[in-house]
Write a protein that holds these residues in place. Structure first.
Motif, PDB file in Angstrom:
ATOM      1  N   THR A 199       0.928  -1.299  -0.272  1.00 21.70           N
ATOM      2  CA  THR A 199      -0.333   0.335  -0.075  1.00 21.70           C
ATOM      3  C   THR A 199       0.696   1.400   0.133  1.00 21.70           C
ATOM      4  OG1 THR A 199      -0.548  -0.131   2.145  1.00 21.70           O
ATOM      5  CG2 THR A 199      -1.611  -1.157   0.954  1.00 21.70           C
ATOM      6  N   LYS A 200       2.459   1.495   0.115  1.00 19.89           N
ATOM      7  CA  LYS A 200       3.384   2.006  -0.391  1.00 19.89           C
ATOM      8  C   LYS A 200       2.645   3.571  -1.231  1.00 19.89           C
ATOM      9  CE  LYS A 200       7.561   3.612  -0.624  1.00 19.89           C
ATOM     10  NZ  LYS A 200       9.729   3.534  -1.348  1.00 19.89           N
ATOM     11  N   GLU A 201       2.338   4.500  -0.673  1.00 19.79           N
ATOM     12  CA  GLU A 201       2.035   5.422  -1.619  1.00 19.79           C
ATOM     13  C   GLU A 201       1.185   5.854  -2.119  1.00 19.79           C
ATOM     14  OE1 GLU A 201       5.255   6.370  -5.209  1.00 19.79           O
ATOM     15  OE2 GLU A 201       6.599   6.071  -3.450  1.00 19.79           O
ATOM     16  N   PHE A 202       0.066   4.814  -1.359  1.00 22.14           N
ATOM     17  CA  PHE A 202      -1.896   4.218  -2.286  1.00 22.14           C
ATOM     18  C   PHE A 202      -2.290   4.806   0.029  1.00 22.14           C
ATOM     19  CE2 PHE A 202      -0.163   1.068  -4.886  1.00 22.14           C
ATOM     20  CZ  PHE A 202      -0.475   1.584  -6.125  1.00 22.14           C
ATOM     21  N   LEU A 210      -8.900   4.619  -6.341  1.00 23.67           N
ATOM     22  CA  LEU A 210      -7.596   4.623  -5.268  1.00 23.67           C
ATOM     23  C   LEU A 210      -6.256   5.801  -5.851  1.00 23.67           C
ATOM     24  CD1 LEU A 210      -5.954   2.332  -3.401  1.00 23.67           C
ATOM     25  CD2 LEU A 210      -4.652   1.162  -5.547  1.00 23.67           C
ATOM     26  N   ASN A 212      -2.779   7.567  -5.719  1.00 23.97           N
ATOM     27  CA  ASN A 212      -1.087   7.732  -5.521  1.00 23.97           C
ATOM     28  C   ASN A 212      -0.816   8.999  -5.281  1.00 23.97           C
ATOM     29  OD1 ASN A 212       2.626   7.653  -5.483  1.00 23.97           O
ATOM     30  ND2 ASN A 212       1.939   5.797  -6.261  1.00 23.97           N
ATOM     31  N   ARG A 215       1.941  10.667  -7.168  1.00 24.90           N
ATOM     32  CA  ARG A 215       2.175  10.886  -7.963  1.00 24.90           C
ATOM     33  C   ARG A 215       0.944  12.874  -8.433  1.00 24.90           C
ATOM     34  NH1 ARG A 215       3.061   7.512 -12.507  1.00 24.90           N
ATOM     35  NH2 ARG A 215       5.267   6.439 -11.801  1.00 24.90           N
TER      36      ARG A 215
END
Length: 311
Positions: A199-202, A210, A212, A215
């Protein structure tokens, strides 16, 4: 008990394998390393045999000065205990005798490649081992870093944890983990919050999907880990359930034996929950500096009463 392999160290720190290539699967279970200085001179009363053994300039210089027979005895006394591995930080020149012992006993002998002191390498290796071998649990929630303060947001599914985290990110704070927060016990006083890699960065938002956050908002919107300072439980609004006390009684939540200050914040349409979390974080920081708004307020009241009595 958590374990990592010697091969994990080789990859993490780009170590050169001088001996024991077929023994890199040996397990490491201790989170601190050891420099076998006293053991080389014959003192084994407190020898931590399960720790990674570090040989720096002092240890290597001492071994070089010994006679061939004396070296054989000194090194033999240590390899007899079969530590997980040896890591040399002072260069490999003239260490054929140590290589021979490690090959004979099946002990990995590793060499650092970067130009750093033994103390610098030990500091990095100790920090890595403490994190990797720490007792850990996974909890449902969101972890954010607000003005440098790690906060764990908990609450029932759908209460608004992720939405609140998104608002905090838009205000310049950082996401650490969403949905599954991995808590690691680094010491009797320290809990570290991080993600589970998947789940990193999400960040998952209902009706949106979902996201990011890196981004969308750049690197400043995310960080890998944060020490947990506050545990905040988000709940649905209940009329007359909250009180306007001057100083709320401190509550704690226990995670693996570590007590984290906790509080409840109720959600209601129009209520600035993200702002309340920012206020809670800043107020916690001030209390760490020894300041209490309630105490200052009461001192003002007492001073005013004293002045009125003296008139």
């Amino acid at each position: 008990m958590k374990k990592i392999t010697v091969e994990n160290l080789v990859r993490k720190f780009s170590l050169k394998v001088m001996a024991g290539e077929n023994q890199l699967g040996k397990m490491i279970t201790q989170s601190r390393v050891h420099r076998p200085g006293l053991e080389f001179v014959g003192h084994f009363d407190f020898f931590p045999t399960e720790r990674v053994q570090i040989l720096g300039k002092k240890e290597v210089t001492y071994l070089h000065k010994l006679s061939k027979e004396e070296r054989k005895i000194r090194i033999g006394n240590i390899v007899h205990y079969h530590p997980p591995c040896f890591i040399v930080t002072a260069g490999a020149e003239g260490l054929t005798y140590l290589t021979h012992h490690c090959v004979e006993q099946g002990i990995p002998l590793l060499l650092t490649n970067k130009p750093e002191t033994t103390s610098e390498f030990i500091t990095k290796l100790d920090a890595y081992l403490v994190k990797e071998l720490a007792q850990e649990i996974a909890v449902h929630g969101v972890c954010v870093n607000v003005s440098g303060i790690g906060i764990l947001l908990r609450g029932n599914s759908g209460v608004g944890k992720s939405e609140t985290a998104h608002t905090l990110i838009r205000r310049g704070h950082r996401l650490v983990a969403d949905d599954i927060v991995v808590l690691k016990k680094l010491s009797p006083q320290t809990i570290l919050g991080t993600h589970d890699e998947k789940t990193k960065e999400f960040l998952a938002l209902r009706s949106i999907g979902l996201l990011n956050v890196v981004r969308l908002y750049g690197r400043k919107a995310f960080q890998d880990e944060s020490r947990i300072a506050l545990d905040i439980n988000l709940t649905k609004w209940e009329k007359d359930a909250l009180y306007n006390d001057l100083d709320q009684k401190l509550q704690y939540t226990d995670y693996m034996g570590v007590k984290i200050p906790s509080m409840e914040i109720q959600l209601q349409p129009g209520r600035d929950v993200a702002g309340l979390i920012e206020a809670a974080a800043n107020n916690w920081y001030l209390k760490q500096q020894g300041y209490s708004a309630a105490e200052e307020f009461m001192s003002r009241i007492e001073a005013d009463m004293s002045n009125s009595a003296g008139e």
